[in-house]
Design a protein around this motif. Structure first.
Motif, mmCIF file in Angstrom:
data_model
loop_
_atom_site.group_PDB
_atom_site.id
_atom_site.type_symbol
_atom_site.label_atom_id
_atom_site.label_comp_id
_atom_site.label_asym_id
_atom_site.label_seq_id
_atom_site.Cartn_x
_atom_site.Cartn_y
_atom_site.Cartn_z
ATOM 1 N N GLN A 291 61.125 35.708 73.256
ATOM 2 C CA GLN A 291 60.038 34.773 73.521
ATOM 3 C C GLN A 291 58.736 35.542 73.652
ATOM 4 N N PRO A 292 57.950 35.614 72.568
ATOM 5 C CA PRO A 292 56.639 36.274 72.626
ATOM 6 C C PRO A 292 55.689 35.464 73.504
ATOM 7 N N PRO A 293 54.535 36.007 73.809
ATOM 8 C CA PRO A 293 53.576 35.292 74.655
ATOM 9 C C PRO A 293 53.215 33.903 74.139
ATOM 10 N N SER A 294 53.328 33.652 72.848
ATOM 11 C CA SER A 294 53.039 32.322 72.296
ATOM 12 C C SER A 294 54.081 31.301 72.717
ATOM 13 N N ARG A 295 55.211 31.801 73.261
ATOM 14 C CA ARG A 295 56.254 30.947 73.822
ATOM 15 C C ARG A 295 57.224 30.301 72.842
ATOM 16 N N GLN A 296 57.126 30.585 71.560
ATOM 17 C CA GLN A 296 58.108 30.026 70.631
ATOM 18 C C GLN A 296 59.354 30.894 70.708
ATOM 19 N N VAL B 55 60.230 22.812 64.846
ATOM 20 C CA VAL B 55 60.143 21.851 65.932
ATOM 21 C C VAL B 55 58.707 21.843 66.464
ATOM 22 N N SER B 56 58.164 20.656 66.596
ATOM 23 C CA SER B 56 56.811 20.572 67.162
ATOM 24 C C SER B 56 56.835 19.753 68.441
ATOM 25 N N GLN B 57 55.909 20.093 69.323
ATOM 26 C CA GLN B 57 55.809 19.408 70.604
ATOM 27 C C GLN B 57 54.348 19.090 70.881
ATOM 28 N N SER B 58 54.147 17.963 71.537
ATOM 29 C CA SER B 58 52.792 17.588 71.924
ATOM 30 C C SER B 58 52.801 16.817 73.239
ATOM 31 N N LEU C 251 60.527 22.766 77.127
ATOM 32 C CA LEU C 251 60.900 23.186 75.779
ATOM 33 C C LEU C 251 61.848 22.179 75.157
ATOM 34 N N CYS C 252 61.635 21.945 73.889
ATOM 35 C CA CYS C 252 62.525 21.094 73.113
ATOM 36 C C CYS C 252 63.183 21.974 72.052
ATOM 37 N N ALA C 253 64.440 21.719 71.780
ATOM 38 C CA ALA C 253 65.154 22.458 70.739
ATOM 39 C C ALA C 253 65.992 21.488 69.932
ATOM 40 N N SER C 254 66.164 21.789 68.660
ATOM 41 C CA SER C 254 67.030 20.947 67.835
ATOM 42 C C SER C 254 67.988 21.824 67.041
ATOM 43 N N TYR D 186 66.840 25.658 67.379
ATOM 44 C CA TYR D 186 65.483 26.049 67.055
ATOM 45 C C TYR D 186 64.544 25.415 68.077
ATOM 46 N N PHE D 187 63.722 26.273 68.656
ATOM 47 C CA PHE D 187 62.878 25.819 69.753
ATOM 48 C C PHE D 187 61.461 25.482 69.291
#
Lengths: 117, 116
Positions: A39-44, B4-7, B91-94, B106-107
């Motif tokens: 988990q890099p600082p960008s959080r992905q 995966v996108s989150q908003s 966090l959301c993951a699929s 995938y997060f």
């Protein structure tokens, strides 16, 4: 209940050197998966490497390899030839195998890896 | 989509307000997970959907937390009457996982919720 423990809150390594991150877990299950996520600082959160518990051979992905000791319930991550882009928080995670469960991941507390130029 | 996108990415709420967090999973992914990540900690499981069915909500910390995925794609996590202890990254993951296989979760980038 399954638990995952990462006892090293922070680690540092010199660029191009090798570092090993530790992880232990507790479970009564015999069939499961283990993962290392970055988990890099960008959080992905990104999957680094995966190990199936039934496989004796340690998983390897390019510069990343694991040392899986099932009897000791230990799952360490070795990063060879460390690069600046490896700096991140690393999480060890566990998942039970089987269609009767949800596949949720159980994470450790994380290890922050610093790479020094 | 590509991932995966989150908003929203960031949400500031006053204590007592209701919030809604959205997750767009990878197209075609059957499984969807929500996790809560406190600062400096590992993510903790909240709830799981297989298509539109919520099969596991054992991680939801209180009845103020509610999640839905009505059409089996987009999911919304709703928190009612927010409290300061709800401040975290969600966090959301699929995954394409339907049981027993070795596929990957995938997060998304997460939504950072701050409750004042």
């Amino acid at each position: 209940a399954q638990t995952v423990t990462q006892s090293q809150p922070e680690m540092s390594v010199q660029e191009a050197e090798t570092v090993t991150l530790s992880c232990t877990y507790d479970t009564s299950e015999s069939d499961y998966y283990l993962f290392w996520y970055k988990q890099p600082p960008s959080r992905q959160m990104i999957l680094v490497i995966r190990q199936e518990a039934y496989k004796q051979q340690n998983a390897t992905e390019n510069r990343f390899s694991v040392n899986f000791q099932k009897a000791a319930k230990s799952f360490s991550l070795k990063i060879s030839d460390s690069q600046l882009g490896d700096a991140a928080m690393y999480f060890c995670a566990y998942r039970i195998h089987g269609s009767s469960n949800t596949g949720k991941l159980i994470f450790g507390q994380g290890t922050t890896l610093q790479v020094k130029p | 989509g590509a991932g995966v996108s989150q908003s929203p990415r960031y949400k500031v709420a006053k204590r007592g307000q209701d919030v809604a967090l959205r997750c767009d999973p990878i197209s075609g992914h059957v499984s969807l997970f929500w996790y809560q990540q406190a600062l400096g900690q590992g993510p903790e499981f909240l709830t799981y959907f297989q298509n539109e069915a919520q099969l596991d909500k054992s991680g939801l910390p209180s009845d103020r937390f509610f999640a839905e995925r009505p059409e089996g794609s987009v999911s919304t996590l709703k928190i009612q009457r927010t409290q300061q202890e709800d401040s975290a990254v969600y966090l959301c993951a699929s995954s394409a996982w339907t049981g027993g296989s070795t596929d990957t979760q995938y997060f998304g980038p997460g939504t950072r919720l701050t409750v004042l």
